[in-house]
Design a protein around this motif. Structure first.
Motif, PDB file in Angstrom:
ATOM      1  N   ARG A  19      -5.400  14.049  -3.350  1.00 22.64           N
ATOM      2  CA  ARG A  19      -4.421  15.323  -2.911  1.00 22.64           C
ATOM      3  C   ARG A  19      -4.063  16.089  -4.200  1.00 22.64           C
ATOM      4  NH1 ARG A  19       1.522  14.861  -0.483  1.00 22.64           N
ATOM      5  NH2 ARG A  19       1.710  16.556   0.507  1.00 22.64           N
ATOM      6  N   GLY A  20      -4.431  17.424  -3.945  1.00 25.05           N
ATOM      7  CA  GLY A  20      -4.009  18.246  -5.088  1.00 25.05           C
ATOM      8  C   GLY A  20      -2.468  18.788  -4.953  1.00 25.05           C
ATOM      9  N   ALA A  21      -2.099  19.711  -5.732  1.00 28.26           N
ATOM     10  CA  ALA A  21      -0.846  20.397  -5.651  1.00 28.26           C
ATOM     11  C   ALA A  21      -0.548  21.020  -4.341  1.00 28.26           C
ATOM     12  CB  ALA A  21      -0.677  21.471  -6.844  1.00 28.26           C
ATOM     13  N   VAL A  22       0.681  21.096  -3.961  1.00 31.41           N
ATOM     14  CA  VAL A  22       1.103  21.480  -2.466  1.00 31.41           C
ATOM     15  C   VAL A  22       2.019  22.549  -2.762  1.00 31.41           C
ATOM     16  CG1 VAL A  22       0.193  19.475  -1.314  1.00 31.41           C
ATOM     17  CG2 VAL A  22       2.771  19.844  -2.080  1.00 31.41           C
ATOM     18  N   LEU A  23       2.375  23.529  -1.821  1.00 29.36           N
ATOM     19  CA  LEU A  23       3.164  24.655  -1.800  1.00 29.36           C
ATOM     20  C   LEU A  23       4.033  24.752  -0.980  1.00 29.36           C
ATOM     21  CD1 LEU A  23       3.652  27.518  -3.008  1.00 29.36           C
ATOM     22  CD2 LEU A  23       2.187  28.412  -1.493  1.00 29.36           C
ATOM     23  N   MET A  24       5.339  24.987  -0.975  1.00 33.21           N
ATOM     24  CA  MET A  24       6.378  25.361  -0.104  1.00 33.21           C
ATOM     25  C   MET A  24       7.060  26.486  -0.546  1.00 33.21           C
ATOM     26  SD  MET A  24       8.376  25.185   2.467  1.00 33.21           S
ATOM     27  CE  MET A  24       7.699  23.675   3.053  1.00 33.21           C
TER      28      MET A  24
END
Length: 264
Positions: A19-24
């Motif tokens: 899993r890479g970085a995620v964005l909110m």
């Protein structure tokens, strides 16, 4: 190894990808400083659950100095341009989370989205950050629509205990909804809860009446769990269509959203 439908790589393909970085995304109000408490509360809740948090402030302009290399001082544009800056995760000064100015970098990502699509822009945004990091992108609603149009992304819309907040929040909801994004109200009470609930009710009732949109309102105690559940992940590469789907003639998003009045 020679069974039908299997080969030596079958086991590797069965493993879940790292899993890479995620964005909110978080929509900033007309006066961004009014929502900083909400950002800090959300970042603190996520950090308490063990997440590395990066706040990219799209309302603050990056510096031009090149003295530091951790991404914190120079901001988003520098890390987008310099491939030697990678795996950003935590602040080097011991702070609980990394904060980066990002107005210029956000503008560049909007240009990427217009030219090559939102998925390419999202990939470019998340590439400098470490696997598992959670990026909170704080920016005006119209900037988020330019960047994320068509991704069906969740976007937090701050609501605070001031009458003006209802105008800010509904204006953001309307823009985001028109772009195919999914806004959720994020009320933060710092005093009398009844005043805040009145503002939330005004925004929700207006959205239902004029947009036919039933809005969710997320209590602060649930932010960390909800954000982690619906944050945007980096799109997978599409080898059949070139690098990240970037091909000549790729569809382009509209340069600007249609102008709407706030309350109709």
């Amino acid at each position: 190894m020679f069974e039908p439908g299997f080969d030596q790589a079958a086991g590797l393909r069965g493993d879940p990808p790292a899993r890479g970085a995620v964005l909110m995304p978080v929509a900033s109000p007309a006066q961004p400083a009014r929502a900083y408490e909400l950002l800090c509360t959300l970042a603190s809740s996520l950090a308490a659950e063990g997440r590395a948090v990066i706040i990219v402030d799209g309302t603050a302009t990056e510096a031009t100095s090149r003295d530091r290399h951790d991404g914190a001082h120079l901001g988003l544009m520098r890390v987008l341009q310099d491939p030697s800056i990678a795996h950003l995760e935590r602040a080097h000064d011991g702070a609980d989370w990394l904060v980066m100015p990002g107005a210029v970098g956000l503008h560049a990502l909007q240009e990427t989205a217009r030219a090559a699509g939102a998925e390419v822009a999202l990939t470019r945004l998340l590439t400098p950050f470490a696997s598992g990091a959670l990026v909170l992108l704080f920016a005006p609603a119209f900037s988020l629509t330019e960047l994320l149009r068509g991704l069906a992304a969740r976007v937090l819309v701050p609501v605070i205990e001031q009458p003006q907040s209802s105008i800010d929040a509904y204006g953001a909801v309307k823009l985001l909804h028109a772009a195919g994004l999914s806004p959720a109200l994020a009320p933060l009470a710092s005093g009398a809860g009844t005043a805040l609930q009145t503002v939330v009710n005004v925004v929700a009732d207006t959205a239902q009446r004029h947009l036919g949109l039933p809005l969710e309102s997320w209590p602060a105690r649930t932010w960390a769990q909800r954000v982690q559940a619906c944050a945007l992940e980096r799109p997978r590469q599409r080898h059949a269509h070139g690098y990240h789907g970037l091909v000549p003639g790729a569809s382009r998003t509209a340069r600007t959203a249609n102008a709407y009045s706030l309350w109709s």
